[in-house]
Scaffold this motif. Sequence first.
Motif: not given
Length: 427
Positions: A181, A184, A212, A220, A224, A391
């Motif tokens: 995450s 990403l 993921l 997460n 994401s 994140a």
Amino acid sequence: MNTIAPGVPSLDHEVRIPYVLGCAFMTLICFPALVGLPGGMSIANVIMFAGFPFWFAATVKRKALVLDRTAKFGVGIVMSCLAFLLVWAFVSVLDSSMPDRAGRTLVTLISGFAIFFLVVGTVTRKRLYTFVDVLCLTLAFTCLISFAAYFEPTLGSMIFYGTDRAYGFFKHPNQFAIPISTLLPVATAGLLGQQGRRVIWATCLGALLLGLILTGSKTNLLISSGTLVVICFSYPAIVYTGPQRLFMMALSALATCALLIVNFVLLQAFNPRALRLFQKLASDDEELQSLVARSELWRLSLENFQNDPIFGQGAGHPLNPFYAGKAVTHSHNVLLDYLRTLGAPGFAVLSVMILTVFCLSISSIRLAFSAHGASNRDRILCIGLAMAPLAYVAANLSSDSMGPSTSPFFWTVLFLGLAARLLMRKE
């Protein structure tokens, strides 16, 4: 010009060894549990300690920091916080019942210093993109291995450990999900900004999304989804104007939805069991159980803090209760973990550091939107690297508590993102 900005020497030949060590380190942090070493160390930790003097020497030789004025000010705060936390961690274990557990916190803090010197000592315009390639593509490779492990029993025993959640090469599925995450938004920026390698970056992004899902981490996945939307809407806002911008934003929204649907269809086609697992994880009963477990851990963390509000239990001290038959080593919330282990001073300083990182990330995003003289490729990468630390922090408010396996990703994207601010200058 390979130097990252005018007035900042490249020193390509002089820092080749530190640069190679840096690439090796960024590769190996994707495999922290592949080879077990004494004291819970990973091969990446060994490379980090070996490379530290080389990276420091490269920084001294360079003389000019690859940071603009705002980044220098923010880094000054972050490094001061790190220095205090490092000293306070040593002080806290003097009265700790388990001083041997301090390594978890100490390695995390030391890695912040090491990766700072790695970035500012070796990065150039070309190497910044190389570092991004190494991080994203290597982690995507582990995701593809995790998917292949469904079909190969021997590999499956290494990746799933008899469960239905992918560990990758980490110690826990959530630890695997956090770097995914985190990277990403960077991988999405790579796909949108790098015109010549769209197939590679599309494959990378797809692998990360699939990985993921295989981890089964709801938090997460939500994080994401949010960062993916921000990056996908930022790109047309930067590249296009007028009605074309609105059209491309609508197209980006459709592409984002299509990407999630494709992952759903692929998972249903190749492994319905994983899809059923994810649906179970997303069910109300499972969600309620997860929330109850987390709230109990947070309540116990606050109780332990009240027993020693100044020095805490000591750096790295486990929480001790058992959950699902396993001892809980941290509070599953980075702020509460530092409050419990390093007391009020540790909590206050960590909060200042996280707030500084938040402000730096928002500043970088604003800078990228206003830097009309920079290339679109550099601007979208700057936004992706600015979103990545946010994140990571969000994920650690309910999970890993900045453990030594995942924190290198945080420090790397943070300092690469600050270096990328210099790319916002006019070509």
